[in-house]
Write an enzyme that holds these catalytic residues in place. Structure first.
Site, PDB file in Angstrom:
ATOM      1  N   GLY A   1      44.986  49.575  32.245  1.00  0.00           N
ATOM      2  CA  GLY A   1      44.313  48.294  32.044  1.00  0.00           C
ATOM      3  C   GLY A   1      43.763  48.215  30.627  1.00  0.00           C
ATOM      4  N   ARG A   2      42.745  47.377  30.436  1.00  0.00           N
ATOM      5  CA  ARG A   2      42.181  47.202  29.099  1.00  0.00           C
ATOM      6  C   ARG A   2      41.701  48.524  28.506  1.00  0.00           C
ATOM      7  NH1 ARG A   2      40.210  42.398  31.724  1.00  0.00           N
ATOM      8  NH2 ARG A   2      38.602  43.699  32.665  1.00  0.00           N
ATOM      9  N   ILE A   3      40.946  49.288  29.314  1.00  0.00           N
ATOM     10  CA  ILE A   3      40.394  50.536  28.811  1.00  0.00           C
ATOM     11  C   ILE A   3      41.490  51.587  28.647  1.00  0.00           C
ATOM     12  CG2 ILE A   3      38.813  52.443  29.348  1.00  0.00           C
ATOM     13  CD1 ILE A   3      36.957  50.350  30.648  1.00  0.00           C
TER      14      ILE A   3
ATOM     15  N   PRO B   1      54.386  48.382  37.266  1.00  0.00           N
ATOM     16  CA  PRO B   1      54.677  48.596  35.842  1.00  0.00           C
ATOM     17  C   PRO B   1      54.082  47.485  34.986  1.00  0.00           C
ATOM     18  CG  PRO B   1      56.674  48.766  37.182  1.00  0.00           C
ATOM     19  CD  PRO B   1      55.605  48.210  38.070  1.00  0.00           C
TER      20      PRO B   1
ATOM     21  N   ILE C   1      36.885  58.887  33.486  1.00  0.00           N
ATOM     22  CA  ILE C   1      35.859  57.967  32.979  1.00  0.00           C
ATOM     23  C   ILE C   1      35.820  56.689  33.819  1.00  0.00           C
ATOM     24  CG2 ILE C   1      35.832  58.846  30.615  1.00  0.00           C
ATOM     25  CD1 ILE C   1      37.666  55.639  31.230  1.00  0.00           C
TER      26      ILE C   1
ATOM     27  N   ASP D   1      32.777  61.800  32.985  1.00  0.00           N
ATOM     28  CA  ASP D   1      31.648  60.936  32.640  1.00  0.00           C
ATOM     29  C   ASP D   1      31.097  60.257  33.884  1.00  0.00           C
ATOM     30  OD1 ASP D   1      29.816  59.643  30.862  1.00  0.00           O
ATOM     31  OD2 ASP D   1      31.011  57.805  31.010  1.00  0.00           O
TER      32      ASP D   1
ATOM     33  N   HIS E   1      27.399  59.481  32.716  1.00  0.00           N
ATOM     34  CA  HIS E   1      27.912  58.111  32.779  1.00  0.00           C
ATOM     35  C   HIS E   1      27.451  57.281  31.572  1.00  0.00           C
ATOM     36  CE1 HIS E   1      29.410  54.846  35.768  1.00  0.00           C
ATOM     37  NE2 HIS E   1      29.754  54.563  34.527  1.00  0.00           N
TER      38      HIS E   1
END
Length: 328
Positions: free
Chosen positions: A162-164, A187, A243, A269, A293
């Site tokens: 995704g974005r991260i 995909p 994370i 994290d 975190h």
């Protein structure tokens, strides 16, 4: 002339100043805040939320059916100071027609930076090395002492592109990563093209990656995804980083994998629970780095998050488009 009744807003924690300022300037709202850096006790939250039109909460606040019942029919908007929404009972919220604001995008870069920092810290054994300097373990230069693993010519697997996940890959690419793998619900050829990343199954990703970074959302499908079988498939030289959310990982299985040498190291994290008890077995291991975190913990990002959360709340209460609304 009769004055319009103010809308009641409750904020579950002391939030950064930009968000607080935006709420303080809202002339149509009566804002009450749990004025502490510590989480609000559940009974106090239930007391404060009664009759509220808007609720600004954190990921540590469980907004479940009981809390919604206690709040009552006035509640129209919930704004969470987070990207994750696994603490919200979304089915119940949708059923009641309550709008939800959240804070994606603004913490993407900061969290990706932290993921890379944690990966480098773990694979190059930095906490161990620092401790050796402090405790007298550093005696002379030795060819194999404190050796770790490098990213050059490696294979990196990302669970959740995704974005991260994309931002992490973007930052890792200049380190000379040879191959990117990713897994997810489906995909993403357009997003993957930038890194020439290959879409593979979770077992294949576990087996072929030198470094694994978990960056997916917590859903019923991803809960416990990284389990005994996952760690057994990993290389003995592989480094695992999470994370996303603690519940994506079976921590008992992770402990066994680390303690037995099944995998080389892990950096976390996020954990279950948070905070992790100081006597937790993972904290006894030299090859496990645990952070509290802090993925989005920069002053700029947290202020931006708080302002977005405040603006989401105010827009929702006024019947306007939210800057960032979760479509239910």
């Amino acid at each position: 002339m009769r004055l319009a009744r103010l809308m009641k807003v409750f904020v579950t924690r002391r939030i950064p100043p930009e968000g607080r300022a935006a709420l303080a300037q809202a002339a149509d709202c009566e804002v009450e805040e749990w004025d502490s850096d510590e989480p609000i006790p559940r009974k106090e939250l239930e007391r404060q939320v009664v009759g509220a039109h808007g609720l600004l909460c954190l990921l540590s606040d469980q907004v479940d059916k009981k809390l919604l019942d206690v709040a009552g029919a006035n509640l129209r908007v919930i704004s969470t100071l987070s990207v994750g929404v696994d603490h919200l009972a979304l089915d119940e919220i949708k059923k009641r027609g309550i709008r939800v604001g959240y804070t994606p995008d603004v913490l993407t870069d900061t969290t990706a930076e932290l993921a890379v920092s944690l990966l480098l810290t773990t694979c190059r054994r930095l906490p161990e090395a620092i401790e050796e300097v402090k405790n007298g373990g550093w005696t002379t230069w030795k060819p194999l002492w404190m050796c770790g693993y490098g990213l050059t010519q490696s294979t990196v697997g990302i669970v959740g592109l995704g974005r991260i996940g994309q931002a992490i890959a973007r930052r890792l690419k200049p380190f000379g990563v040879q191959r990117f793998l990713y897994s997810g619900r489906q995909p993403k050829p357009q997003e993957a093209a930038e890194f020439q990343a290959e879409f593979v199954s979770v077992p294949q990703l576990a087996a072929e990656s030198d470094f694994i970074v978990v960056a997916c959302s917590l859903t019923p499908a991803t809960k416990g995804l990284c389990n005994e079988d996952f760690f057994q498939k990993m290389k003995k030289t592989a480094v695992f980083v999470n994370i996303s959310r603690g519940d994506v990982v079976n921590q008992d299985a992770l402990y066994r994998a680390l303690a037995s040498g099944q995998i080389a190291a892990a950096g976390l994290d996020v954990t279950t629970p948070e905070p992790l008890p100081t006597n937790h077995p993972l904290l006894t291991l030299k090859n496990c780095v645990v952070l509290p975190h802090i993925g989005s913990a920069t002053y700029r990002t947290r202020n931006t998050m708080s302002l977005l959360a405040a603006n989401n709340l105010l827009a929702g209460l006024r019947g306007e488009p939210m800057p960032s609304e979760l479509k239910l």
